[in-house]
Design a protein around this motif. Sequence first.
Motif, PDB file in Angstrom:
ATOM      1  N   GLN A 240     -64.124 -39.386 -61.178  1.00  0.00           N
ATOM      2  CA  GLN A 240     -64.713 -38.188 -60.870  1.00  0.00           C
ATOM      3  C   GLN A 240     -65.866 -38.330 -59.634  1.00  0.00           C
ATOM      4  OE1 GLN A 240     -63.700 -34.963 -61.933  1.00  0.00           O
ATOM      5  NE2 GLN A 240     -62.002 -36.173 -62.781  1.00  0.00           N
ATOM      6  N   GLY A 241     -66.103 -39.678 -59.180  1.00  0.00           N
ATOM      7  CA  GLY A 241     -67.019 -39.789 -58.373  1.00  0.00           C
ATOM      8  C   GLY A 241     -66.519 -39.030 -56.753  1.00  0.00           C
ATOM      9  N   PHE A 242     -67.362 -39.125 -55.843  1.00  0.00           N
ATOM     10  CA  PHE A 242     -66.842 -38.759 -54.432  1.00  0.00           C
ATOM     11  C   PHE A 242     -65.770 -39.170 -54.114  1.00  0.00           C
ATOM     12  CE2 PHE A 242     -67.382 -38.958 -49.723  1.00  0.00           C
ATOM     13  CZ  PHE A 242     -67.467 -37.555 -49.515  1.00  0.00           C
ATOM     14  N   ALA A 243     -65.442 -40.603 -53.933  1.00  0.00           N
ATOM     15  CA  ALA A 243     -64.407 -41.289 -53.318  1.00  0.00           C
ATOM     16  C   ALA A 243     -63.081 -40.944 -53.963  1.00  0.00           C
ATOM     17  CB  ALA A 243     -64.763 -43.016 -53.407  1.00  0.00           C
ATOM     18  N   PRO A 244     -62.966 -40.906 -55.266  1.00  0.00           N
ATOM     19  CA  PRO A 244     -61.624 -40.716 -55.813  1.00  0.00           C
ATOM     20  C   PRO A 244     -61.418 -39.021 -55.688  1.00  0.00           C
ATOM     21  CG  PRO A 244     -63.057 -40.979 -57.454  1.00  0.00           C
ATOM     22  CD  PRO A 244     -63.820 -41.467 -56.145  1.00  0.00           C
TER      23      PRO A 244
ATOM     24  N   ARG B 270     -56.519 -44.002 -48.390  1.00  0.00           N
ATOM     25  CA  ARG B 270     -57.085 -44.553 -49.157  1.00  0.00           C
ATOM     26  C   ARG B 270     -58.682 -44.743 -49.115  1.00  0.00           C
ATOM     27  NH1 ARG B 270     -58.732 -50.107 -50.756  1.00  0.00           N
ATOM     28  NH2 ARG B 270     -58.046 -50.861 -48.813  1.00  0.00           N
ATOM     29  N   VAL B 271     -59.584 -43.938 -50.022  1.00  0.00           N
ATOM     30  CA  VAL B 271     -60.841 -44.067 -49.720  1.00  0.00           C
ATOM     31  C   VAL B 271     -61.577 -45.094 -50.267  1.00  0.00           C
ATOM     32  CG1 VAL B 271     -63.026 -42.693 -50.102  1.00  0.00           C
ATOM     33  CG2 VAL B 271     -60.778 -41.506 -49.589  1.00  0.00           C
ATOM     34  N   ILE B 272     -62.288 -45.690 -49.724  1.00  0.00           N
ATOM     35  CA  ILE B 272     -63.156 -47.148 -50.103  1.00  0.00           C
ATOM     36  C   ILE B 272     -64.329 -46.657 -50.646  1.00  0.00           C
ATOM     37  CG2 ILE B 272     -63.832 -49.478 -49.617  1.00  0.00           C
ATOM     38  CD1 ILE B 272     -61.607 -49.304 -47.063  1.00  0.00           C
ATOM     39  N   ASN B 273     -64.715 -46.942 -51.763  1.00  0.00           N
ATOM     40  CA  ASN B 273     -66.003 -46.591 -52.436  1.00  0.00           C
ATOM     41  C   ASN B 273     -67.162 -47.634 -52.003  1.00  0.00           C
ATOM     42  OD1 ASN B 273     -68.355 -45.869 -53.830  1.00  0.00           O
ATOM     43  ND2 ASN B 273     -67.235 -45.364 -55.781  1.00  0.00           N
TER      44      ASN B 273
ATOM     45  N   THR C 216     -66.931 -31.756 -56.491  1.00  0.00           N
ATOM     46  CA  THR C 216     -65.881 -31.083 -56.264  1.00  0.00           C
ATOM     47  C   THR C 216     -66.127 -30.062 -55.023  1.00  0.00           C
ATOM     48  OG1 THR C 216     -64.811 -31.173 -58.489  1.00  0.00           O
ATOM     49  CG2 THR C 216     -64.157 -29.489 -56.884  1.00  0.00           C
ATOM     50  N   VAL C 217     -67.447 -29.429 -55.340  1.00  0.00           N
ATOM     51  CA  VAL C 217     -67.978 -28.548 -54.215  1.00  0.00           C
ATOM     52  C   VAL C 217     -68.314 -29.414 -52.776  1.00  0.00           C
ATOM     53  CG1 VAL C 217     -69.938 -27.084 -53.684  1.00  0.00           C
ATOM     54  CG2 VAL C 217     -68.808 -26.882 -55.782  1.00  0.00           C
ATOM     55  N   ILE C 218     -68.738 -30.463 -53.160  1.00  0.00           N
ATOM     56  CA  ILE C 218     -69.216 -31.305 -51.881  1.00  0.00           C
ATOM     57  C   ILE C 218     -67.644 -31.698 -50.977  1.00  0.00           C
ATOM     58  CG2 ILE C 218     -69.899 -33.814 -51.335  1.00  0.00           C
ATOM     59  CD1 ILE C 218     -71.864 -33.657 -53.468  1.00  0.00           C
ATOM     60  N   VAL C 219     -66.775 -31.897 -51.878  1.00  0.00           N
ATOM     61  CA  VAL C 219     -65.482 -32.353 -51.426  1.00  0.00           C
ATOM     62  C   VAL C 219     -64.858 -31.328 -50.572  1.00  0.00           C
ATOM     63  CG1 VAL C 219     -63.264 -33.198 -51.919  1.00  0.00           C
ATOM     64  CG2 VAL C 219     -64.981 -34.360 -52.691  1.00  0.00           C
ATOM     65  N   GLU C 220     -64.819 -30.147 -51.437  1.00  0.00           N
ATOM     66  CA  GLU C 220     -64.188 -29.056 -50.718  1.00  0.00           C
ATOM     67  C   GLU C 220     -64.850 -28.656 -49.201  1.00  0.00           C
ATOM     68  OE1 GLU C 220     -64.939 -26.024 -53.624  1.00  0.00           O
ATOM     69  OE2 GLU C 220     -63.090 -26.519 -54.754  1.00  0.00           O
ATOM     70  N   ARG C 221     -66.329 -28.893 -49.469  1.00  0.00           N
ATOM     71  CA  ARG C 221     -67.199 -28.486 -48.066  1.00  0.00           C
ATOM     72  C   ARG C 221     -67.053 -29.299 -46.861  1.00  0.00           C
ATOM     73  NH1 ARG C 221     -71.941 -24.384 -49.025  1.00  0.00           N
ATOM     74  NH2 ARG C 221     -70.987 -23.306 -50.907  1.00  0.00           N
ATOM     75  N   ILE C 222     -66.775 -30.773 -47.238  1.00  0.00           N
ATOM     76  CA  ILE C 222     -66.771 -31.897 -46.480  1.00  0.00           C
ATOM     77  C   ILE C 222     -65.302 -32.262 -45.895  1.00  0.00           C
ATOM     78  CG2 ILE C 222     -66.733 -33.694 -47.933  1.00  0.00           C
ATOM     79  CD1 ILE C 222     -68.798 -35.183 -45.906  1.00  0.00           C
ATOM     80  N   ALA C 223     -64.417 -31.905 -46.717  1.00  0.00           N
ATOM     81  CA  ALA C 223     -63.170 -32.233 -46.393  1.00  0.00           C
ATOM     82  C   ALA C 223     -62.426 -31.933 -45.138  1.00  0.00           C
ATOM     83  CB  ALA C 223     -61.924 -32.077 -47.609  1.00  0.00           C
ATOM     84  N   PRO C 224     -62.691 -30.903 -44.365  1.00  0.00           N
ATOM     85  CA  PRO C 224     -62.331 -30.347 -43.433  1.00  0.00           C
ATOM     86  C   PRO C 224     -62.507 -31.070 -42.347  1.00  0.00           C
ATOM     87  CG  PRO C 224     -62.805 -28.344 -44.651  1.00  0.00           C
ATOM     88  CD  PRO C 224     -63.343 -29.520 -45.477  1.00  0.00           C
ATOM     89  N   SER C 225     -64.113 -31.554 -42.301  1.00  0.00           N
ATOM     90  CA  SER C 225     -64.572 -32.444 -41.361  1.00  0.00           C
ATOM     91  C   SER C 225     -63.914 -33.938 -41.324  1.00  0.00           C
ATOM     92  CB  SER C 225     -66.133 -32.608 -41.414  1.00  0.00           C
ATOM     93  OG  SER C 225     -66.543 -31.181 -41.245  1.00  0.00           O
ATOM     94  N   VAL C 226     -63.780 -34.479 -42.490  1.00  0.00           N
ATOM     95  CA  VAL C 226     -63.279 -35.506 -42.814  1.00  0.00           C
ATOM     96  C   VAL C 226     -61.858 -35.684 -42.125  1.00  0.00           C
ATOM     97  CG1 VAL C 226     -62.601 -37.424 -44.263  1.00  0.00           C
ATOM     98  CG2 VAL C 226     -64.613 -36.180 -44.818  1.00  0.00           C
TER      99      VAL C 226
ATOM    100  N   GLY D  32     -71.068 -42.436 -57.123  1.00  0.00           N
ATOM    101  CA  GLY D  32     -70.503 -41.995 -58.316  1.00  0.00           C
ATOM    102  C   GLY D  32     -71.425 -42.124 -59.496  1.00  0.00           C
ATOM    103  N   TYR D  33     -72.557 -42.145 -59.193  1.00  0.00           N
ATOM    104  CA  TYR D  33     -73.703 -42.410 -60.214  1.00  0.00           C
ATOM    105  C   TYR D  33     -73.460 -41.347 -61.541  1.00  0.00           C
ATOM    106  CZ  TYR D  33     -78.179 -42.726 -62.594  1.00  0.00           C
ATOM    107  OH  TYR D  33     -79.102 -42.655 -63.544  1.00  0.00           O
ATOM    108  N   GLY D  34     -73.314 -41.808 -62.691  1.00  0.00           N
ATOM    109  CA  GLY D  34     -73.391 -41.001 -63.774  1.00  0.00           C
ATOM    110  C   GLY D  34     -72.073 -40.320 -64.403  1.00  0.00           C
TER     111      GLY D  34
END
Length: 200
Positions: free
Chosen positions: A34-38, A52-55, A179-189, A27-29
């Motif tokens: 708002q980072g990937f894990a949360p 629970r997503v562990i960063n 948010t875009v990354i999460v939307e795209r990868i979430a189905p695989s996860v 979640g740099y910057g």
Amino acid sequence: MTLLVNAGPAGAETLRLLALGDSLTAGYGLAADQGFAPQLERALRAQGLDVRVINGGVSGDTSAGGLARLDWALADKPHAAIVELGANDGLRGLEPARMQDNLDAIVGRLKSRGVKVLLAGMLAPPNLGREYGDAFLAAYRQVATRHGVPLYPFFLDGVAGQAKLNQKDGLHPTAEGVTVIVERIAPSVARLLKDDGGKR
């Protein structure tokens, strides 16, 4: 980081998902929420998954760095893991074969602990040439094939090269980019977690 925990059925165990990576998962910057894990945790919970997503992201980490701290990351006893490493290997022009060895060791060790794995791929910087880029891509494919784990081909799919979705450095996504990354990868996860069934 404060993570949301929803009450599940009596006796049910909250799934622990490790995001093992570099600044892209750290979640740099970005603000802490708002980072990937949360963002991924909220998206998965919205689908009804008690997770629970562990960063486990460390800015600047290469695949070698991820391997070196893997035992520390496993202290949380994750049920599943996203392995997102290699971007810094590429930025430094490190040998793809060495990256492949490191990723192979990481995935192998995770699987030996009963952790299901989703391997997230990365593209090499284009200035390093086609031969390097092809070898870089092949490293992810070969590790995924050898260990029989799913490969998400490009972690930054839909975000790389999009100025409005990246911070000023052009390398790290904004909150909207995540948010875009999460939307795209979430189905695989989600598929990974549902297959896991919360058991180890």
